[in-house]
Design an enzyme around this catalytic site. Structure first.
Site, PDB file in Angstrom:
ATOM      1  N   SER A 170      38.709  39.180  55.500  1.00  0.00           N
ATOM      2  CA  SER A 170      40.010  39.118  54.879  1.00  0.00           C
ATOM      3  C   SER A 170      40.294  37.809  54.134  1.00  0.00           C
ATOM      4  O   SER A 170      41.197  37.769  53.307  1.00  0.00           O
ATOM      5  CB  SER A 170      41.085  39.311  55.951  1.00  0.00           C
ATOM      6  OG  SER A 170      41.014  38.294  56.923  1.00  0.00           O
ATOM      7  N   LYS A 230      44.243  29.617  53.697  1.00  0.00           N
ATOM      8  CA  LYS A 230      44.544  31.058  53.733  1.00  0.00           C
ATOM      9  C   LYS A 230      46.031  31.222  54.042  1.00  0.00           C
ATOM     10  O   LYS A 230      46.587  30.470  54.860  1.00  0.00           O
ATOM     11  CB  LYS A 230      43.670  31.688  54.824  1.00  0.00           C
ATOM     12  CG  LYS A 230      43.741  33.189  54.945  1.00  0.00           C
ATOM     13  CD  LYS A 230      42.753  33.648  56.030  1.00  0.00           C
ATOM     14  CE  LYS A 230      42.698  35.148  56.201  1.00  0.00           C
ATOM     15  NZ  LYS A 230      41.723  35.579  57.215  1.00  0.00           N
ATOM     16  N   SER A 243      36.027  37.573  59.205  1.00  0.00           N
ATOM     17  CA  SER A 243      36.788  37.277  57.982  1.00  0.00           C
ATOM     18  C   SER A 243      36.486  35.951  57.314  1.00  0.00           C
ATOM     19  O   SER A 243      36.979  35.694  56.215  1.00  0.00           O
ATOM     20  CB  SER A 243      38.279  37.347  58.262  1.00  0.00           C
ATOM     21  OG  SER A 243      38.679  38.684  58.212  1.00  0.00           O
TER      22      SER A 243
HETATM   23  N1  GLN Z   1      37.193  42.834  58.675  1.00  0.00           N
HETATM   24  C1  GLN Z   1      37.589  42.754  60.040  1.00  0.00           C
HETATM   25  C2  GLN Z   1      38.814  43.584  60.275  1.00  0.00           C
HETATM   26  O1  GLN Z   1      39.225  44.254  59.421  1.00  0.00           O
HETATM   27  C3  GLN Z   1      37.772  41.337  60.446  1.00  0.00           C
HETATM   28  C4  GLN Z   1      39.100  40.784  60.143  1.00  0.00           C
HETATM   29  C5  GLN Z   1      39.213  39.338  60.470  1.00  0.00           C
HETATM   30  O2  GLN Z   1      38.252  38.690  60.889  1.00  0.00           O
HETATM   31  N2  GLN Z   1      40.409  38.824  60.356  1.00  0.00           N
HETATM   32  O3  GLN Z   1      39.366  43.583  61.326  1.00  0.00           O
END
Ligand code: GLN
Length: 469
Positions: free
Chosen positions: A150, A75, A174
């Site tokens: 994400s 990532k 994420s």
């Molecule tokens: N979708 C969650 C957020 O928007 C989790 C993000 C993540 O785990 N980096 O914060």
């Protein structure tokens, strides 16, 4: 069978060379990624150069590690020395990382081959990869739908076999949510079991790096390679491997099967639970009452930490954007105003608000207390059960554009995943089947703090159940 082990055997028997393996993956990327947009940076030349060198080593006939020559992706919020690392943000568009994150260093030592860096929501904030400043990644099962986020790019890269495994980061879901949306295994380890050194911080008390793979056994191989104490991360430690109990009891939180759960997700999950019961694994309903507050608690603690962590992007450090005037305040305004996207600015504002004088006690401090209670709630549950199961996400992968203008409904896709981050627990998403339309569905398995290896054993057992049909 583990895909990594299968390739390993082929390499040893010389049925395939590392160069062929890497070129095969690059070919898939070139064929598929124009549409899917999983990668932000491809390291084709470096990867082939390294592959050739490894082939030379292979000829010498020395013993090689399981990850030797295995192509992977990371990532783009994980630092990779000499390679552009953007965090999906304009503010870091031209930033070249000066050193490797510990996870990357460890994989280098094992001689795994980094093929490229994958797309993500800006600074890992989002659930769909639509918040990337550069491109929107597509779901490989339906190009009109999101891959989740994400770490959407990493999930897609593994799902379509562009790489054998990929790294992601999980602050509130994420890794698990995109794994569920793309039909792969995604593992969020216990907080601190994997070093965060070199991970671009989102919310430091919640962030964890973990792997995406097609098979649980491969997750274990990658996890073993990247985890463990690191002098450069004071929260890191070595995990102990424990013996699994013979008779397992599984907890199903009542709270997860209430309103808002998609019918097909519910049906598939219940179908699978019946299969589990036939294996003489006891299933028990449990109460996780405080789970109702997990999302609210997360959306106070996370932005508070975000606002502190992102203060460093001031235009003086990292790669500054062009700025016309010679004025410090103006430099800040211009850099942060133009460099950060809408969602990131929203969270910085929210975070600054909950930390400000007069609101700190009412919001931030209260959320910290609730966090403690949520942790206790889990602890109590784990006195009765060994693992907790629930759907990873309340819905199937949604359409691109469907939720992007409605942050609250986007935040709701994290409702089942954030609890594990708040309590620091290991949690994995396992693909259990498809909807009628052919969209993937994931089951989430959560275990007590530091039960990572036991959880992986159990997940592997469930995976065999799915394969048996
Ligand atoms: N979708 C969650 C957020 O928007 C989790 C993000 C993540 O785990 N980096 O914060």
């Amino acid at each position: 069978m583990s895909i990594i082990k299968e390739i390993h055997q082929k390499l040893i028997k010389r049925e395939i060379s590392v160069e062929e393996l890497v070129k095969e993956k690059i070919k898939i990327i070139k064929e598929k990624d124009e549409k899917l947009k999983a990668f932000l940076t491809l390291e084709e030349k470096k990867a082939i150069f390294l592959a050739k060198r490894l082939d030379e080593e292979l000829k010498k006939g020395e013993k090689i590690d399981l990850l030797f020559g295995i192509p992977y992706a990371a990532k783009d919020n994980i630092l990779t020395e000499g390679i552009r690392t953007t965090a999906g943000s304009k503010i870091l568009e031209n930033y070249i990382a000066p050193y490797d994150a510990t996870v990357i260093k460890r994989l280098k030592e094992k001689k795994a081959i980094l093929i490229g860096k994958t797309n993500l929501d800006e600074f890992a904030m989002g659930s769909s990869t639509e918040n990337s400043a550069f491109q929107v990644t597509k779901n490989p099962y339906d190009l009109e739908r999101v891959p989740g986020g994400s770490s959407g790019g990493s999930a897609v890269a593994v799902s379509t076999e562009m790489v054998v495994f990929a790294l992601g980061s999980d602050t509130g879901g994420s890794i698990r949510q995109p794994a569920a949306f793309c039909g792969v295994v995604g593992f969020k380890p216990s907080y601190g079991s994997v070093s965060r050194y070199g991970l671009i911080a989102m919310a430091s008390s919640l962030d964890v790096i973990g792997p995406f793979c097609k098979k649980v056994e491969d997750v274990r191989i990658v996890f073993e390679a990247i985890s463990g104490k690191d002098e450069l991360d004071a929260t890191s430690y070595n995990l102990e491997k424990k013996e699994q109990k013979k008779e397992l009891i599984i907890g199903l939180p009542k709270e997860c099967f209430l309103k808002g759960l998609d019918k097909e997700v519910e049906e598939k999950t219940k179908e699978f639970l019946k299969k589990i019961e036939k294996e003489n694994i006891k299933i028990k309903e449990i109460n996780l009452k405080l789970l109702d507050y997990a999302l609210a608690c997360y959306y106070i603690i996370m932005p508070a930490e975000v606002s502190a962590n992102l203060a460093r992007y001031d235009g003086l450090r990292y790669s500054p954007l062009e700025n016309e005037k010679n004025d410090l305040l103006d430099l800040y305004f211009q850099t942060r105003g133009r460099g950060f996207g809408k969602e990131v600015r929203r969270r910085i504002l929210l975070g600054t608000y909950v930390l400000s004088r007069g609101y700190y006690e009412a919001f931030y401090k209260k959320a910290q207390k609730v966090r403690r209670l949520i942790q206790k709630d889990y602890q109590k549950a784990f006195e009765e059960v060994d693992f907790i199961l629930n759907p990873t996400t309340p819905t199937l992968p949604f359409k691109i554009g469907e939720k992007i203008t409605d942050p609250l409904s986007m935040y709701l896709s994290d409702v089942f995943t954030v609890g594990a981050n708040i309590a620091g627990l290991p949690s994995l998403s396992l693909p259990i089947g498809f909807s009628k339309e052919g969209l993937p569905i994931g089951l989430q398995i959560t275990g007590p703090f530091c039960s990572d290896y036991l959880l992986l054993d159990f997940a592997q057992k469930l995976e065999q159940l799915i394969e048996r049909k």
